[in-house]
Design an enzyme around this catalytic site. Structure first.
Site, PDB file in Angstrom:
ATOM      1  N   ILE A 137       0.854  -1.183   0.000  1.00  0.00           N
ATOM      2  CA  ILE A 137       0.000   0.000   0.000  1.00  0.00           C
ATOM      3  C   ILE A 137       0.894   1.238   0.000  1.00  0.00           C
ATOM      4  O   ILE A 137       2.060   1.180   0.402  1.00  0.00           O
ATOM      5  CB  ILE A 137      -0.949   0.029   1.212  1.00  0.00           C
ATOM      6  CG1 ILE A 137      -0.166   0.013   2.525  1.00  0.00           C
ATOM      7  CG2 ILE A 137      -1.931  -1.134   1.152  1.00  0.00           C
ATOM      8  CD1 ILE A 137      -1.033   0.182   3.762  1.00  0.00           C
ATOM      9  N   TYR A 172     -11.928  -8.397  15.638  1.00  0.00           N
ATOM     10  CA  TYR A 172     -10.943  -9.234  14.948  1.00  0.00           C
ATOM     11  C   TYR A 172     -11.528 -10.618  14.703  1.00  0.00           C
ATOM     12  O   TYR A 172     -11.487 -11.146  13.579  1.00  0.00           O
ATOM     13  CB  TYR A 172      -9.672  -9.322  15.795  1.00  0.00           C
ATOM     14  CG  TYR A 172      -8.598 -10.217  15.242  1.00  0.00           C
ATOM     15  CD1 TYR A 172      -7.799  -9.812  14.182  1.00  0.00           C
ATOM     16  CD2 TYR A 172      -8.358 -11.470  15.802  1.00  0.00           C
ATOM     17  CE1 TYR A 172      -6.795 -10.631  13.683  1.00  0.00           C
ATOM     18  CE2 TYR A 172      -7.362 -12.295  15.317  1.00  0.00           C
ATOM     19  CZ  TYR A 172      -6.581 -11.873  14.256  1.00  0.00           C
ATOM     20  OH  TYR A 172      -5.592 -12.688  13.764  1.00  0.00           O
ATOM     21  N   LYS A 197     -12.780 -12.527  11.217  1.00  0.00           N
ATOM     22  CA  LYS A 197     -12.185 -13.791  10.784  1.00  0.00           C
ATOM     23  C   LYS A 197     -13.249 -14.837  10.490  1.00  0.00           C
ATOM     24  O   LYS A 197     -13.144 -15.594   9.519  1.00  0.00           O
ATOM     25  CB  LYS A 197     -11.199 -14.302  11.836  1.00  0.00           C
ATOM     26  CG  LYS A 197      -9.920 -13.490  11.938  1.00  0.00           C
ATOM     27  CD  LYS A 197      -9.169 -13.437  10.618  1.00  0.00           C
ATOM     28  CE  LYS A 197      -7.858 -12.697  10.706  1.00  0.00           C
ATOM     29  NZ  LYS A 197      -7.186 -12.581   9.388  1.00  0.00           N
TER      30      LYS A 197
END
Length: 317
Positions: free
Chosen positions: A35, A143, A147
């Site tokens: 990035i 998180y 996932k």
């Protein structure tokens, strides 16, 4: 010969996976995706091709895939667990919106996709010991939620469109190359740095808190091995439990003291990290990975400790 794009090539796992795959497939066949502001440096930059590949900017992914004739994407773009809790919207944008972009481009260009899941995909209701491959997943962190969504969305793209999606549920990953960057299991990396520097280690996790861990060489091998596995043998796809070792802070401390008997450790528990750690499995059952694609690990705790101390001493001293 595959042409591979590593998204997140300058991150904790991506930087090592890029070099690992270049050694296997040839430098020119593995593209380091990055990035803006986090361009590859040093050997990562000089050893092979690189390309702008920002998961939230689909056009950059599409351009890299077409320019380099990519047929396999390793998507490692994600925020680590503690960082994600502080930046939940960004965690979702990178982990889920970004994955959607990748899967759409993979569908259009016939690419296989590896997007790792994590022990963070489980929750307090999950059996913590020998956690089954197929079990309840009710995480309470963004998180973990991302996932679980990663696993389901990847499976949906396989069943709906035939996109060859695969993933593993990584345990805590320990490495001497990349410093820790905001994960719950990072204490198991920090402790080696302190030991090599001759510093006392302050552990943020309570004594007796067990978590699955893995040495980076085994993690890299698992990712590559699964992507090369015979699809006809795969009953599961997203994501496979994989395991190597399970320990608490006292156990890793004792392993280090075999080599550094004067090393000292104290505790100063971080409430957020502790809460996350307690919601994760103590030890996963990885028998499905072993049966379906012959997964096996090579490093146990003592093997890893010796190698970590030796490698860090060469880097730091």
């Amino acid at each position: 010969m595959k042409n591979i794009l590593i998204i997140g090539s300058t991150g904790q796992i991506g930087s090592e996976l890029t070099m690992y795959l270049r050694n296997l497939y040839g430098n020119e066949h593995v593209v380091a995706g990055y990035i803006a502001g986090a361009e590859p440096k040093g050997e990562l930059r000089d050893s092979g091709p690189s390309a702008l590949a920002d998961v939230v900017k689909a056009e950059s992914i599409a351009e890299a895939v077409k320019k380099h004739h990519i047929d396999a994407i390793y998507n490692l773009a994600a925020l680590l667990s503690v960082v994600a809790e502080a930046k939940p919207r960004l965690a979702w944008q990178i982990g889920i919106d970004g994955l959607w972009n990748i899967l759409e481009i993979a569908r259009e260009n016939h690419c296989a996709v590896f997007t790792p899941s994590s022990i963070g995909s489980f929750g307090l209701e999950t059996p913590p010991v020998m956690t089954p491959q197929d079990t309840i997943q009710r995480p309470r962190t963004i998180y973990g939620v991302s996932k679980v969504t990663t696993e389901l969305l990847s499976d949906w793209y396989f069943h709906k469109y035939g996109v060859d999606t695969r993933s593993v549920r990584f345990p805590g990953i320990i490495s001497y190359v990349t410093p820790p960057g905001g994960g719950t299991t990072d204490y198991a990396v920090d402790i080696y740095y302190c030991a090599v520097r001759g510093e006392r280690f302050t552990c943020p996790i309570k004594a007796g808190t067990r978590m699955d861990m893995m040495y980076m060489p085994d993690a890299l091998h698992a990712a590559q091995m699964l992507m090369e596995a015979d699809p006809g043998r795969l009953v599961h796809r997203n994501g496979f439990n994989i395991a190597a070792m399970s320990f608490d802070p006292e156990t890793i401390y004792a392993s280090i003291r075999q080599h550094k008997p004067d090393f000292e450790m104290t505790y100063e528990v971080d409430p957020l990290k502790q809460a996350i750690a307690e919601s994760w499995p103590d030890q996963m059952d990885d028998s499905c990975a072993r049966q379906e694609w012959d997964w096996e690990h090579h490093y146990d705790l003592d093997d890893m400790t010796k190698d970590m101390l030796d490698k860090l001493a060469n880097r730091l001293l």
